[in-house]
Scaffold this active site. Structure first.
Site, PDB file in Angstrom:
ATOM      1  N   SER A 184     -98.777  44.923  53.504  1.00 37.51           N
ATOM      2  CA  SER A 184     -99.018  45.461  54.845  1.00 37.51           C
ATOM      3  C   SER A 184     -99.533  46.880  54.755  1.00 37.51           C
ATOM      4  CB  SER A 184     -97.719  45.447  55.656  1.00 37.51           C
ATOM      5  OG  SER A 184     -97.830  46.221  56.842  1.00 37.51           O
ATOM      6  N   TYR A 199     -88.627  46.811  56.424  1.00 39.16           N
ATOM      7  CA  TYR A 199     -89.833  45.991  56.302  1.00 39.16           C
ATOM      8  C   TYR A 199     -90.870  46.707  55.429  1.00 39.16           C
ATOM      9  CZ  TYR A 199     -94.271  43.834  57.811  1.00 39.16           C
ATOM     10  OH  TYR A 199     -95.508  43.241  57.859  1.00 39.16           O
TER      11      TYR A 199
END
Length: 289
Positions: A181, A194
């Site tokens: 990400s 995350y």
């Protein structure tokens, strides 16, 4: 001093109560089908495994792979209707689709996925580690041990489990593609755990590429920015969802179909000289990664 303008709403406010989210409930629906460029058979008769393949980026990758000639095994949690729709679209491309439901946070489930794929297709040519969850918190004190373990178990531990299980059935020329990400590079104050898993995936990708290079197996990653997937309404409040993605240079969220070509490229022989690399479909953010 001029006040900053509020983010423009680009879709109706909406929120879903549980992750990973249901694609069929999203408004508007994400664009998952390949674009107008004709498929070229770059993955002819390959066998691909995609986690989180029922919807979002995973669905788009499954459809793009099928359009390029691959059979696809779709691993997902329990979103049966979304998974069935993905399978139907794969089969409409003339390719086979295998659906495997279960929680990849459990190593036994990852081993089961590999066993079922090998039983159905005899081998694995492409492994896409894509499934993930995210639970925003304003303070580190609010991240419970339970949340931390769940986020790491699904986002990064499962990638270890699947690679371990799949490697005996992969051969020279096979490819592993891990979804990381943009948050691994620029951070995210409200997605601390995350982002930490996504940073771990970058290191995992680079280290695994070095380990598997002698076997002729390439390992790369994709680091999407804001992409309109079921994880978004399942994560954020409705007001955030309405403006999601409007703060990147291109001023909009990306569609899953705009990310999938990265995976096709990395899975194909076009990327035969690439390993340990990360592609960045992120709407124009410069992350120098």
């Amino acid at each position: 001093m001029q006040k900053s303008q509020p983010k423009k709403e680009v879709r109706p406010p909406q929120h879903q109560q549980r992750q990973p989210g249901i694609e069929s409930k999203m408004v508007p629906l994400p664009v998952s089908a390949p674009g107008k460029v004709a498929a070229g058979g770059r993955l002819h008769n390959k066998v691909a495994v995609i986690t989180g393949g029922d919807s979002g980026i995973g669905r788009a990758v499954a459809l793009a792979f099928a359009a390029e000639g691959a059979d696809v095994a779709i691993a997902y949690l329990d979103e049966d209707n979304d998974a069935a729709e993905t399978a139907a679209q794969v089969e409409a491309c003339g390719r086979k689709a295998l659906l495997i439901a279960g929680d990849i946070a459990r190593e036994r489930q990852c081993e089961k996925i590999v066993r079922q794929v090998v039983k159905a297709f005899g081998r694995i040519d492409i492994l896409v580690n894509n499934a993930a969850v995210q639970y925003p918190q304003k303070k580190i004190e609010d991240i419970t041990a339970e949340q931390l373990v769940k986020t790491f178990s699904i986002n990064i531990f499962a990638q270890f489990y699947l690679v371990k299980a799949a490697l005996p059935f992969m051969r020279k020329g096979s490819a592993i593609i891990n979804t990381t990400s943009v948050t691994a590079y620029r951070g995210s104050g409200h997605l601390l755990d995350y982002s930490a898993t996504k940073g771990a995936i970058v290191a995992f990708t680079r280290s695994l590429s070095s380990m598997l290079a002698p076997k002729g197996i390439r390992v790369n990653g994709v680091a999407p920015g804001p992409i309109w997937t079921p994880l978004i309404p399942a994560t954020f409040p409705a007001s955030h969802v309405a403006a999601f993605g409007s703060d990147v240079p291109l001023k909009r969220a990306g569609q899953p179909a705009e990310v999938a070509p990265c995976y096709v490229f990395l899975a194909s022989d076009d990327a035969s000289y690439m390993s340990g690399q990360i592609l960045h479909p992120n709407g124009g953010e410069i992350v120098n990664g």
